[in-house]
Design an enzyme around this catalytic site. Structure first.
Site, PDB file in Angstrom:
ATOM      1  N   HIS A  75      52.271 -18.490  71.102  1.00  0.00           N
ATOM      2  CA  HIS A  75      50.994 -17.778  71.046  1.00  0.00           C
ATOM      3  C   HIS A  75      50.488 -17.813  72.480  1.00  0.00           C
ATOM      4  CE1 HIS A  75      47.118 -16.887  68.665  1.00  0.00           C
ATOM      5  NE2 HIS A  75      46.734 -16.868  69.951  1.00  0.00           N
ATOM      6  N   LEU A  76      50.139 -16.668  73.027  1.00  0.00           N
ATOM      7  CA  LEU A  76      49.683 -16.592  74.407  1.00  0.00           C
ATOM      8  C   LEU A  76      48.631 -17.660  74.682  1.00  0.00           C
ATOM      9  CD1 LEU A  76      49.730 -14.908  77.069  1.00  0.00           C
ATOM     10  CD2 LEU A  76      47.794 -13.653  76.120  1.00  0.00           C
ATOM     11  N   HIS A  77      48.823 -18.398  75.757  1.00  0.00           N
ATOM     12  CA  HIS A  77      47.818 -19.377  76.161  1.00  0.00           C
ATOM     13  C   HIS A  77      47.855 -19.573  77.671  1.00  0.00           C
ATOM     14  CE1 HIS A  77      51.467 -21.667  75.047  1.00  0.00           C
ATOM     15  NE2 HIS A  77      51.096 -22.600  75.929  1.00  0.00           N
ATOM     16  N   THR A  78      46.678 -19.776  78.211  1.00  0.00           N
ATOM     17  CA  THR A  78      46.511 -19.971  79.643  1.00  0.00           C
ATOM     18  C   THR A  78      46.083 -21.411  79.875  1.00  0.00           C
ATOM     19  OG1 THR A  78      45.792 -17.667  79.825  1.00  0.00           O
ATOM     20  CG2 THR A  78      45.354 -19.106  81.707  1.00  0.00           C
TER      21      THR A  78
END
Length: 148
Positions: A95-98
């Site tokens: 899941h996209l995460h920064t």
């Protein structure tokens, strides 16, 4: 997505040490931080990689990341942050995460987390830059049928 840990955090069914919440996403502490105060910022919809993030979501998502990257050093008396994102490789949760990691001079973190290499020559660097540039142009033309 039912089996995504981060979607569970968004839904409230999985607990997290929430730092902030906005319509663009949720920011929470990484449970295995590089340094205390290491924050993960995620978009609310289940998106796996940055190229899959809808262009309409980009401004609000990255504004949220920007605000978190300003809040972390101010809150923790750090000198700055390291902001990073993996796409597929080394992405422990799909899941996209920064990552927003607090940094202070002398904290022991050296450069990036992986070995660095030089190009064999300026010609090689030029060829790589041109190849990526051509692909960028191809993608920008096909994105909504116009160049950026």
């Amino acid at each position: 997505m039912a089996d995504c840990v981060f979607c569970g955090i968004v839904a409230g069914s999985i607990p997290a040490f929430t730092v902030a919440s906005s319509p663009a996403g949720i920011a929470f502490l990484d449970i295995r931080p590089v340094f205390k105060g290491h924050v993960l910022v995620i978009p609310r919809p289940h998106i796996v990689t940055l190229p899959q993030l809808d262009a309409d979501l980009l401004p609000d998502y990255f504004r949220f990341v920007q605000l978190i990257s300003a809040a972390v050093p101010a809150a923790l008396d750090a000198q700055g942050t390291f902001v990073a994102m993996n796409n597929v490789v080394s992405q422990s949760v799909p899941h996209l995460h920064t990552h927003v990691v607090p940094r202070t001079k002398g904290d022991g973190l050296r450069g990036f987390f992986w070995p660095r290499r030089r190009y064999d020559s300026d010609d090689e660097a030029t060829a790589v830059a041109e190849t990526i540039g051509k692909e960028y142009l191809r993608l920008s033309v096909t994105d909504s049928g116009r160049r950026e």
